[in-house]
Design a protein around this motif. Structure first.
Motif, PDB file in Angstrom:
ATOM      1  N   PHE A 417       0.824  -1.208   0.000  1.00 55.50           N
ATOM      2  CA  PHE A 417       0.000   0.000   0.000  1.00 55.50           C
ATOM      3  C   PHE A 417       0.855   1.254   0.000  1.00 55.50           C
ATOM      4  N   GLY A 418       2.038   1.164   0.678  1.00 53.60           N
ATOM      5  CA  GLY A 418       2.887   2.353   0.759  1.00 53.60           C
ATOM      6  C   GLY A 418       3.391   2.793  -0.601  1.00 53.60           C
ATOM      7  N   LEU A 419       4.012   1.862  -1.350  1.00 52.36           N
ATOM      8  CA  LEU A 419       4.511   2.207  -2.675  1.00 52.36           C
ATOM      9  C   LEU A 419       3.379   2.533  -3.640  1.00 52.36           C
ATOM     10  N   THR A 420       2.244   1.858  -3.481  1.00 47.87           N
ATOM     11  CA  THR A 420       1.101   2.163  -4.345  1.00 47.87           C
ATOM     12  C   THR A 420       0.613   3.594  -4.117  1.00 47.87           C
ATOM     13  N   GLY A 421       0.527   3.983  -2.839  1.00 52.14           N
ATOM     14  CA  GLY A 421       0.110   5.353  -2.542  1.00 52.14           C
ATOM     15  C   GLY A 421       1.099   6.376  -3.057  1.00 52.14           C
ATOM     16  N   VAL A 422       2.398   6.086  -2.920  1.00 47.09           N
ATOM     17  CA  VAL A 422       3.414   7.008  -3.423  1.00 47.09           C
ATOM     18  C   VAL A 422       3.332   7.115  -4.945  1.00 47.09           C
ATOM     19  N   SER A 423       3.129   5.974  -5.608  1.00 49.67           N
ATOM     20  CA  SER A 423       3.013   5.991  -7.063  1.00 49.67           C
ATOM     21  C   SER A 423       1.809   6.812  -7.512  1.00 49.67           C
ATOM     22  N   GLU A 424       0.707   6.709  -6.791  1.00 48.54           N
ATOM     23  CA  GLU A 424      -0.471   7.508  -7.124  1.00 48.54           C
ATOM     24  C   GLU A 424      -0.200   8.994  -6.927  1.00 48.54           C
ATOM     25  N   ARG A 425       0.507   9.333  -5.872  1.00 48.11           N
ATOM     26  CA  ARG A 425       0.839  10.743  -5.657  1.00 48.11           C
ATOM     27  C   ARG A 425       1.694  11.293  -6.797  1.00 48.11           C
ATOM     28  N   VAL A 426       2.701  10.502  -7.180  1.00 47.53           N
ATOM     29  CA  VAL A 426       3.595  10.961  -8.243  1.00 47.53           C
ATOM     30  C   VAL A 426       2.836  11.059  -9.572  1.00 47.53           C
ATOM     31  N   ALA A 427       2.000  10.057  -9.869  1.00 49.19           N
ATOM     32  CA  ALA A 427       1.237  10.075 -11.123  1.00 49.19           C
ATOM     33  C   ALA A 427       0.255  11.228 -11.165  1.00 49.19           C
ATOM     34  N   ALA A 428      -0.291  11.609 -10.006  1.00 48.64           N
ATOM     35  CA  ALA A 428      -1.233  12.722  -9.971  1.00 48.64           C
ATOM     36  C   ALA A 428      -0.570  14.034 -10.366  1.00 48.64           C
ATOM     37  N   LEU A 429       0.741  14.111 -10.182  1.00 48.06           N
ATOM     38  CA  LEU A 429       1.476  15.320 -10.568  1.00 48.06           C
ATOM     39  C   LEU A 429       2.090  15.198 -11.956  1.00 48.06           C
ATOM     40  N   GLY A 430       1.774  14.117 -12.664  1.00 51.01           N
ATOM     41  CA  GLY A 430       2.309  13.933 -14.006  1.00 51.01           C
ATOM     42  C   GLY A 430       3.682  13.314 -14.029  1.00 51.01           C
TER      43      GLY A 430
END
Length: 452
Positions: A417-430
């Motif tokens: 969940f940790g890396l998934t959440g970080v990946s979503e944060r990064v993807a949200a910023l492009g």
């Protein structure tokens, strides 16, 4: 199989069929030309003999008409010139032991194969015999009969086919070559469409395409451009929804942090105060020991709650700045135990003006990666590198490398969940997050566009 090769192969099949049809037509035409030559020879010889008949009749009027023809001089070179090659002419009534007069048949053509002669004979049959009267006014003048020599006729047909087939073969090869070049030139723009589709697969949805002259390729290019626009719009909408989701989750975390601080924090503080009061006023050893255990349990709960509140609140990057918060993060991990691995912090570029969501996301990436490397690996050295890339790239690179081993592919597939959440944060910023093998361990890298 490539489309150009398929079209060329089909074109060659069509050319072969046309060549076969031309060969059949040439065979039939050559065979019919023998019939035409037979008729022409009969006409020419009958006209010549008619003139000879009337001349002999006028010059030798004392002779009987039955004795005028066949004249002894009708078999002349001039008459031979009127007979087409491969055609034989005979006169009726004929003299005793008189042979037909035939045109030149030697060198008329190459000897055809037996299968060709048999096929022509079976398919087209024999040539018809042509008869012409010497004179229409004098029925007793005689008749000219012209027949075609079968061997000479077939040889002539074979030579005609050879002459035509060479020209047809050269034309077929020229057509196939020129058509292949034209097909290859027409389908060359398809490479631009394939390149655009590959770029779309890599995330570059709005890829411009050149203008195509072909209507079909233009329609395909327009459909690809529309698809790219829709994918780009969907990606932008997804990024907006992801950012909104992160904001809502951040608001809920802050609200939860306030509730935990106001309710649990105050109650735990009260419990700790009561336990200390009991321990100080009661004289029994057992009661004092129980109060001491209550105090220790309460302190552990408060420490856990404090850590939870720190994670639920805004990251320090939004309050202290990215550089100071990273230094504080690394110092906090270094101070926890002496057996912790060596953590190196490498800051490159000017990070002073990086704040807001970009700074918070970079901090979360560094925090999560350090946590995973320290808790789930056997690393002896961890390098946290923050690099600001200017110019056309204009992005912030966050990279965490360790020497604790591990399988990058397995970690990427089973990301928690940790890396998934970080990946979503990064993807949200492009941006993008990648997990790759390092020299002796793993490397987690995040690229965050500063334009976000």
């Amino acid at each position: 199989m490539r489309l150009v090769l398929q079209l060329v192969a089909r074109l060659l099949v069509i050319v072969a069929l046309c060549l076969g049809a031309a060969t059949i037509w040439a065979t039939i035409d050559a065979y019919r030309s023998v019939d035409r030559a037979t008729e022409a020879s009969a006409d020419r010889v009958s006209q010549a003999l008619e003139a000879l008949y009337w001349r002999e009749l006028l010059l030798r009027s004392s002779r009987m008409r039955e004795q005028l023809l066949p004249a002894p001089d009708w078999r002349t070179i001039e008459t031979m010139g009127r007979i087409a090659p491969g055609i034989c002419v005979e006169f009726e009534p004929a003299r005793a032991f008189e042979q037909p007069l035939c045109g030149q048949s030697k060198g008329i053509g190459k000897t055809p194969p037996r299968w060709f002669a048999a096929a022509v004979h079976i398919t087209l049959g024999d040539h018809a015999t042509v008869e012409r009267p010497i004179s229409a006014r004098a029925a007793t003048a005689g008749t000219v009969r012209a027949t075609a020599d079968p061997d000479a006729a077939i040889a002539l047909a074979w030579q005609h086919i050879l002459d035509n087939i060479h020209v047809a073969l050269l034309m077929a090869l020229a057509i196939a070559l020129l058509a292949s070049l034209a097909i290859a030139h027409t389908l060359a723009p398809a490479r631009s469409i394939v390149t655009a589709l590959r770029r779309m697969a890599d995330g570059q949805y709005r890829t411009p395409l050149p203008r195509f002259r072909s209507m079909e390729l233009a329609m395909i290019g327009q459909a690809v451009s529309e698809l790219g626009d829709r994918l780009a719009q969907a990606q932008e909408e997804r990024a907006v929804l992801t950012r909104r989701l992160l904001e809502i989750r951040s608001d809920e975390r802050r609200a939860l942090a306030r509730e935990l601080h106001d309710e649990f924090g105050q109650n735990l503080t009260a419990i700790l105060a009561f336990a200390n009061s009991i321990e100080a006023t009661v004289g029994k050893v057992e009661t004092a020991q129980d109060a001491r255990m209550i105090s220790q349990a309460t302190r552990r709960i408060m420490a856990c709650l404090r850590d939870t509140l720190n994670r639920l609140r805004h990251p320090p990057a939004e309050e202290l700045g990215l550089e100071a918060s990273l230094v504080d993060l690394v110092d906090s991990w270094r101070s926890q135990a002496a057996t912790q691995p060596l953590i190196q912090l490498d800051l490159q570029g000017d990070l002073a003006d990086i704040s807001g969501t970009v700074a918070a996301t970079a901090y979360r990436v560094a925090q999560e990666c350090l946590t995973n490397a320290l808790r789930h690996g056997a690393a002896r050295e961890i390098v946290l590198r923050i690099e600001r890339r200017s110019g056309a790239e204009n992005a912030l690179l966050v990279r965490v490398e360790d020497d604790g081993g591990g399988d990058a592919a397995k970690v990427a597939q089973s990301a928690g969940f940790g890396l998934t959440g970080v990946s979503e944060r990064v993807a949200a910023l492009g941006g993008s997050l990648s997990i790759a093998p390092a020299r002796r361990g793993l490397s987690v890298a995040a690229t965050i566009p500063l334009a976000a």
